[in-house]
Design a protein around this motif. Structure first.
Motif, PDB file in Angstrom:
ATOM      1  N   VAL A 162     -33.542  -8.147  23.321  1.00 21.12           N
ATOM      2  CA  VAL A 162     -32.853  -7.530  24.757  1.00 21.12           C
ATOM      3  C   VAL A 162     -32.257  -6.188  24.700  1.00 21.12           C
ATOM      4  O   VAL A 162     -31.853  -5.694  25.733  1.00 21.12           O
ATOM      5  CB  VAL A 162     -32.245  -8.654  25.374  1.00 21.12           C
ATOM      6  CG1 VAL A 162     -33.160  -9.799  25.860  1.00 21.12           C
ATOM      7  CG2 VAL A 162     -31.094  -8.869  24.635  1.00 21.12           C
ATOM      8  N   THR A 163     -31.947  -5.507  23.475  1.00 20.14           N
ATOM      9  CA  THR A 163     -30.918  -4.594  23.327  1.00 20.14           C
ATOM     10  C   THR A 163     -31.629  -3.369  23.760  1.00 20.14           C
ATOM     11  O   THR A 163     -31.051  -2.288  24.417  1.00 20.14           O
ATOM     12  CB  THR A 163     -30.425  -4.479  22.103  1.00 20.14           C
ATOM     13  OG1 THR A 163     -30.046  -5.800  21.581  1.00 20.14           O
ATOM     14  CG2 THR A 163     -28.927  -3.711  22.097  1.00 20.14           C
TER      15      THR A 163
ATOM     16  N   THR B 283     -25.492  -0.872  14.375  1.00 19.64           N
ATOM     17  CA  THR B 283     -24.369  -1.396  15.436  1.00 19.64           C
ATOM     18  C   THR B 283     -24.802  -2.820  15.969  1.00 19.64           C
ATOM     19  O   THR B 283     -23.807  -3.851  15.901  1.00 19.64           O
ATOM     20  CB  THR B 283     -24.220  -0.564  16.489  1.00 19.64           C
ATOM     21  OG1 THR B 283     -24.082   0.799  15.964  1.00 19.64           O
ATOM     22  CG2 THR B 283     -23.140  -0.776  17.268  1.00 19.64           C
ATOM     23  N   ASP B 284     -25.981  -2.909  16.110  1.00 17.13           N
ATOM     24  CA  ASP B 284     -26.667  -4.274  16.679  1.00 17.13           C
ATOM     25  C   ASP B 284     -26.257  -5.233  15.797  1.00 17.13           C
ATOM     26  O   ASP B 284     -25.902  -6.303  16.310  1.00 17.13           O
ATOM     27  CB  ASP B 284     -28.073  -4.012  17.109  1.00 17.13           C
ATOM     28  CG  ASP B 284     -28.574  -5.107  17.954  1.00 17.13           C
ATOM     29  OD1 ASP B 284     -28.148  -5.808  18.544  1.00 17.13           O
ATOM     30  OD2 ASP B 284     -29.896  -5.374  17.732  1.00 17.13           O
ATOM     31  N   ILE B 285     -26.604  -5.309  14.532  1.00 18.19           N
ATOM     32  CA  ILE B 285     -26.943  -6.216  13.467  1.00 18.19           C
ATOM     33  C   ILE B 285     -25.319  -6.805  13.238  1.00 18.19           C
ATOM     34  O   ILE B 285     -25.078  -8.069  13.174  1.00 18.19           O
ATOM     35  CB  ILE B 285     -27.554  -5.818  12.192  1.00 18.19           C
ATOM     36  CG1 ILE B 285     -27.012  -5.068  11.426  1.00 18.19           C
ATOM     37  CG2 ILE B 285     -28.848  -5.458  12.717  1.00 18.19           C
ATOM     38  CD1 ILE B 285     -27.834  -4.657  10.047  1.00 18.19           C
TER      39      ILE B 285
ATOM     40  N   VAL C 209     -21.940  -5.011  25.581  1.00 22.25           N
ATOM     41  CA  VAL C 209     -21.287  -5.949  24.330  1.00 22.25           C
ATOM     42  C   VAL C 209     -21.498  -5.269  23.046  1.00 22.25           C
ATOM     43  O   VAL C 209     -20.452  -4.929  22.366  1.00 22.25           O
ATOM     44  CB  VAL C 209     -21.902  -7.458  24.293  1.00 22.25           C
ATOM     45  CG1 VAL C 209     -21.252  -8.007  23.094  1.00 22.25           C
ATOM     46  CG2 VAL C 209     -21.673  -8.269  25.491  1.00 22.25           C
ATOM     47  N   LEU C 210     -22.674  -4.624  22.960  1.00 17.38           N
ATOM     48  CA  LEU C 210     -22.958  -3.797  21.909  1.00 17.38           C
ATOM     49  C   LEU C 210     -21.847  -2.387  21.887  1.00 17.38           C
ATOM     50  O   LEU C 210     -21.281  -2.374  20.630  1.00 17.38           O
ATOM     51  CB  LEU C 210     -24.282  -3.216  21.823  1.00 17.38           C
ATOM     52  CG  LEU C 210     -24.878  -2.194  20.824  1.00 17.38           C
ATOM     53  CD1 LEU C 210     -25.393  -3.037  19.719  1.00 17.38           C
ATOM     54  CD2 LEU C 210     -25.886  -1.469  21.487  1.00 17.38           C
TER      55      LEU C 210
ATOM     56  N   LEU D 244     -20.393   5.649  27.975  1.00 21.10           N
ATOM     57  CA  LEU D 244     -21.274   6.669  27.600  1.00 21.10           C
ATOM     58  C   LEU D 244     -22.345   6.342  26.736  1.00 21.10           C
ATOM     59  O   LEU D 244     -23.709   6.532  26.789  1.00 21.10           O
ATOM     60  CB  LEU D 244     -20.926   7.987  27.204  1.00 21.10           C
ATOM     61  CG  LEU D 244     -21.568   9.125  26.983  1.00 21.10           C
ATOM     62  CD1 LEU D 244     -22.278   9.578  28.316  1.00 21.10           C
ATOM     63  CD2 LEU D 244     -20.684  10.415  26.504  1.00 21.10           C
ATOM     64  N   HIS D 245     -22.056   5.657  25.496  1.00 22.59           N
ATOM     65  CA  HIS D 245     -22.923   4.995  24.486  1.00 22.59           C
ATOM     66  C   HIS D 245     -23.712   4.046  25.201  1.00 22.59           C
ATOM     67  O   HIS D 245     -25.037   4.110  24.926  1.00 22.59           O
ATOM     68  CB  HIS D 245     -22.006   4.350  23.483  1.00 22.59           C
ATOM     69  CG  HIS D 245     -22.826   3.756  22.143  1.00 22.59           C
ATOM     70  ND1 HIS D 245     -22.445   3.121  21.364  1.00 22.59           N
ATOM     71  CD2 HIS D 245     -24.098   3.913  22.162  1.00 22.59           C
ATOM     72  CE1 HIS D 245     -23.289   2.821  20.407  1.00 22.59           C
ATOM     73  NE2 HIS D 245     -24.460   3.257  20.892  1.00 22.59           N
ATOM     74  N   ALA D 246     -23.341   3.177  26.075  1.00 26.49           N
ATOM     75  CA  ALA D 246     -24.313   2.210  26.875  1.00 26.49           C
ATOM     76  C   ALA D 246     -25.233   2.704  27.798  1.00 26.49           C
ATOM     77  O   ALA D 246     -26.400   2.609  27.499  1.00 26.49           O
ATOM     78  CB  ALA D 246     -23.241   1.367  27.700  1.00 26.49           C
TER      79      ALA D 246
END
Ligand code: ADP
Length: 588
Positions: A557-558, A570-572, A220-221, A200-202
């Motif tokens: 790209v995220t 979250t990304d970093i 992946v994130l 759901l987050h994706a």
């Protein structure tokens, strides 16, 4: 080996002792105050025979990491030169100016005339630093992504160095609100949220970015988010609020963990402590200029400069780029998105100037989505920082132009509001609210240092009536009163015939009024270096560039067209850890 000195209790250890020359008159101590970035900075200065002997910082709400250089290096420089006529510290200009003004006021009070030295800032010479050195992994950029990469690589047995071009570490990660999205986190059940998932987050992330993000990378994130958050909590010791989550726009459920203090200082302080504990050299004032490639096309190191001197850092495993975005580079922002021109200031750290993206491009990387740049509409017209105090907007504060008229729905999208503000006289607006609105969330009470600083800067005021607001803002009083009457007449959900305020306008007929001037600022650059789901940097034709990884805001790209709140942290952390681990493995 160089270590970034970790700032603990900066204010407590700021006392730089001087030696009193033999004197007849007794030393005298006076206090002075200047306005820093976050309100008053008060210093106590001891003078002996017209010379500064000692400076103690008595009060400061400055960010301790950013102001560290001010309260150590610059403080000592003021003592050494007996002057405030010196350079400000790059990256901490407002803190620097406030500190120097405070010393000047103390001198004036003591009747001391300081020297007009105008001497150059003391250069930090890295005497012990060899011109060429070899590590397993070289990480560039000491924000959240860089620290995550360096610490992870070190824990995999790699010999790591972390290079940072600014005098202080932290980048945007430090000044961010630092909320971190993680589906199925430990706070959600306490709030009765049981329906969240990485899937759901994706989905939310992809949709929020107008389906322009890379779904493989997004997965992946989101699937590594919880593990990353637990790593921060359990390994780094980052403290999160354990009974509250942030609900940013575009998310289906509340899922953003909130660090104690609501800023990145909690993370960066813990990152610094861990890097020091692990003996990871963090070299500040060291700017990466060019990647080095061998004959096979593998990235084998980086050429860098400090104070104009050249240094080479060879990397056996590879290089991790964690250099952040380009929000602080006006020309670059305008180049990729001409609508965001020189009228925009930035909320971003001064080091986010993006030249490392070109460095990656010269090494063969593809830059993608560069035109997707997020602005934040309500920021300080002097410094560009976000005015958190004006979050009263979410509770009903209205936005007015210089003519005293509303011009937009106050809860519209950030880009819509930004453009609307720039179309008004002077390219700014006034945010107005009363204590009826302050009853819901009292932003004045929540942000006392902002209240002091903005009031002192002369961009904010508090008034008992609208005449006083009109006098301060120089809006036509009749129009202001008419607008406020109309807003009150249309209060309640669904009644705003003018701009269709989605939550409903509030009763603004009386009470104490607050007003602040605001402009839009550049906030987050979504585009950047193309990576794959392994954080490997890839070329335009999708080939991996051996020896090169990238993580964080420098990647593109995220987030697609639009980063959802809480996804930057979250990304970093997720991709910083992936990149650091891969570069360490490559060195084996
Ligand atoms: P992220 O959120 O992706 O970690 P940050 O903005 O927090 O990004 O951190 C990026 C850091 O990289 C900043 O501190 C910035 O000063 C630093 N930086 C940018 N370019 C260079 C460069 N060429 N050499 C060294 N450090 C750099």
């Amino acid at each position: 080996m160089l270590h970034q000195k970790f700032l603990t209790s900066a204010v407590a250890t700021l006392c730089a002792l001087g030696f009193a020359a033999a004197s007849t008159a007794a030393p005298i101590t006076t206090e002075g105050t200047g306005v820093g970035k976050h309100g008053d900075i008060t210093v106590a200065v001891t003078f002996d025979n017209g010379k500064i002997q000692n400076i103690k910082v008595v009060k400061s709400a400055e960010n301790p990491v950013l102001a560290q250089e001010v309260f150590t290096t610059q403080l000592q420089h003021v003592i050494d030169t007996n002057s405030v006529d010196i350079d400000t510290i790059s990256g901490a200009t407002f803190s620097s100016q406030g500190f120097l003004a405070a010393v000047k006021q103390a001198a004036d009070k003591a009747g001391v005339k300081l020297d007009k030295a105008a001497q150059k800032a003391v250069k930090k010479v890295a005497k012990t630093l060899p011109k060429e050195s070899t590590y397993d992994v070289v990480v560039i950029g000491a924000g959240g992504a860089g620290f995550s990469a360096a610490i992870t690589a070190k824990n995999k047995g790699a010999n790591v160095v972390l290079l940072e071009k600014m005098p202080a570490v932290g980048g945007n990660s430090l000044i961010s609100g630092a909320e971190m999205n993680a589906a199925q986190n430990w706070v959600q059940p306490k709030l009765g949220i049981t329906n969240d998932s990485p899937e759901l987050h994706a989905k939310d992330t992809y949709k929020g970015g107008d389906e322009k993000g890379d779904m493989k990378v997004i997965n992946v994130l989101t699937h590594n988010a919880l593990d990353a958050a637990k790593w921060c909590r359990d390994y780094l010791g980052v403290r999160f609020e354990d009974d509250n989550l942030f609900f940013f726009g575009g998310h289906s459920v509340k899922r953003a963990l909130i660090p104690v203090g609501h800023t990145g200082t909690e993370f960066i302080a813990k990152f610094q402590a861990k890097a020091q504990e692990l003996n990871i050299p963090v070299i500040t004032n060291m700017k990466a200029e060019e990647l080095i490639k061998d004959k096979t096309g593998r990235v084998t190191g980086v050429k860098a400069t400090m104070d104009g001197e050249a240094y080479t850092f060879n990397a056996k495993g590879g290089v991790v780029l964690a250099t952040g975005g380009f929000g602080a580079n006006k020309a670059m922002v305008k180049k990729y998105n001409p609508k965001i021109d020189e009228r925009f200031m930035t909320t971003d750290a001064p080091g986010t100037t993006g030249e490392a993206l070109y460095m990656a491009e010269r090494a063969g990387a593809e830059l993608v989505n560069m035109g997707y740049i997020q602005t934040y509409p309500i920021c300080d017209p002097i410094s560009g920082v976000i005015e958190l105090i004006a979050d009263s907007r979410f509770d009903g504060a209205i936005m007015l132009n210089q003519e005293g008229k509303r011009f937009v729905e106050e809860l519209g999208r950030r880009d819509v509001l930004s453009e609307a503000i720039l179309a008004q006289t002077g390219g700014y607006c006034w945010v107005l609210w009363n204590d009826e609105i302050g009853k819901i969330s009292n932003t004045v009470k929540e942000h006392p240092t902002e209240y002091d600083a903005f009031t002192k800067q002369g961009i904010m005021t508090t008034c008992p009536n609208l005449k006083c607001i009109a006098d301060f803002t120089k809006m036509p009083e009749d129009q202001l009163k008419a607008t406020v009457k109309r807003v009150t007449d249309m209060k309640g959900p669904g009644n705003d015939k003018d701009f269709h305020h989605r939550a409903g306008l509030m009763d603004m007929s009386q009470g104490t009024y607050y007003v602040i001037k605001a402009v839009p600022s550049t906030h987050h650059t979504m585009g950047g270096i193309k990576i794959n789901e392994k954080a490997e940097v890839v070329t335009a034709d999708g080939k991996q560039i051996p020896g090169l990884w990238a993580a964080g805001e420098c990647t593109g790209v995220t987030h697609g067209t639009n980063r959802l709140g809480g996804n930057a942290y979250t990304d970093i952390i997720v991709f910083g850890r992936i990149a650091g681990a891969a570069a360490a493995d490559a060195a084996k």
